[in-house]
Design an enzyme around this catalytic site. Sequence first.
Site, short mmCIF file in Angstrom:
data_model
loop_
_atom_site.label_atom_id
_atom_site.label_comp_id
_atom_site.label_asym_id
_atom_site.label_seq_id
_atom_site.Cartn_x
_atom_site.Cartn_y
_atom_site.Cartn_z
N CYS A 178 34.61 -4.79 22.63
CA CYS A 178 35.34 -5.47 21.55
C CYS A 178 34.61 -6.79 21.30
CB CYS A 178 36.80 -5.67 21.94
SG CYS A 178 37.02 -6.75 23.38
N GLY A 179 35.33 -7.80 20.88
CA GLY A 179 34.71 -9.08 20.59
C GLY A 179 34.30 -9.84 21.84
#
Length: 146
Positions: free
Chosen positions: A107-108
Amino acid sequence: MKGMKKLAWLGLLLVLPVLAQATTTTFSALTVRELGNFLSALPQDFYGIQPAAAKQMMDTLDVFILDVREPSEFKDGRIPGAVNIPIRDLPKRIGELPKNKPIIIYCGIGHRGAMGLVLLRGLGYNVKSILGGYKAWTGANLPVEK
């Protein structure tokens, strides 16, 4: 590592509401027991993988790369070959994931990846999460595509 155990519990706490929204059935005692067994057997590194090791794995094995960020984040840049399934949609789209090959999830910065990891590991998938997510990947100057 203490930090990874905290991350595991945070991931579990964050993924349970997602699971609750994804289904109208209640969890059986067997499911709860199996989840407990899973959590107690977590390894010390909690299936995390450093970006460089993930890249090496991608270069040497046939892996499925799963990006659980939002579509707008995915559009702005991604790991080459990644498939975007936002974390909120993952329980509904689980059938799109291969059971016969390793999955690398990201993800981020790592939180949503940890949630997805908990869900997928609990369902029997062979999955590792990139520690630090896309931010760590780009920070290591690894390839991206837009």
